[in-house]
Design a protein around this motif. Structure first.
Motif, mmCIF file in Angstrom:
data_model
loop_
_atom_site.group_PDB
_atom_site.id
_atom_site.type_symbol
_atom_site.label_atom_id
_atom_site.label_comp_id
_atom_site.label_asym_id
_atom_site.label_seq_id
_atom_site.Cartn_x
_atom_site.Cartn_y
_atom_site.Cartn_z
ATOM 1 N N ASN A 1 -51.213 37.285 124.465
ATOM 2 C CA ASN A 1 -50.874 36.036 123.778
ATOM 3 C C ASN A 1 -49.376 35.783 123.842
ATOM 4 O O ASN A 1 -48.575 36.697 123.970
ATOM 5 N N TYR B 1 -47.405 35.104 118.617
ATOM 6 C CA TYR B 1 -48.767 35.540 118.332
ATOM 7 C C TYR B 1 -49.177 36.794 119.103
ATOM 8 O O TYR B 1 -50.335 37.164 119.105
ATOM 9 N N THR B 2 -48.243 37.438 119.741
ATOM 10 C CA THR B 2 -48.528 38.643 120.519
ATOM 11 C C THR B 2 -48.857 39.813 119.600
ATOM 12 O O THR B 2 -48.172 40.042 118.611
#
Length: 140
Positions: A125, A129-130
């Motif tokens: 992502n 949002y990783t």
């Protein structure tokens, strides 16, 4: 005495001439130090090589995902000798149900470059949002 001085001078001149004729080391042919990395999470992984330069590192290798719903990417962090982050970069090309190769450069624009690189297998992502699934540190 005079003969010995002339002989010594001739030998010194020849030595300088031979040394002067030797080709200078070319920066393009200089081998930079490398480290291998392997970060595994379940059946997925990121594996490859870190190449250490003076003010950056290149992280290259392969990441693998076994499911099209669970993609995988790789993120590299450069850290200084005090263990503070200098920079980080994520791979552009994520793997979703396949293996993909990658190569990217992570800046370390401080004197001496990065002391440590942290390599993370992530969910692919885009920031913020990783999710980092597993990380390992590699020292220079």
């Amino acid at each position: 005495m005079r003969i010995r001085s002339a002989t010594a001078l001739t030998a010194a001149t020849l030595a300088i001439g031979v040394l002067g004729a030797a080709p200078a080391a070319d920066a393009a042919t200089t081998a930079y130090p490398t480290s291998t990395f392997d970060v595994t999470y379940g059946q997925t992984y990121t594996r490859g090589t870190i190449t250490w330069y003076n003010r950056s590192v290149t992280i290259s290798g392969e990441h693998k995902s076994v499911s099209t719903e669970n993609c995988r990417g790789t993120t590299g962090f450069t850290l200084n000798s005090a263990d503070h982050e200098i920079s980080h970069v994520s791979s552009d090309d994520v793997a979703c149900g396949e293996s993909k190769t990658f190569s990217f450069n992570v800046p370390a624009d401080v004197e001496g470059g990065a002391a440590v690189v942290r390599v993370c297998l992530d969910d692919g992502n885009i920031e913020p949002y990783t999710t980092y699934l597993a990380c390992k540190r590699y020292g220079h």
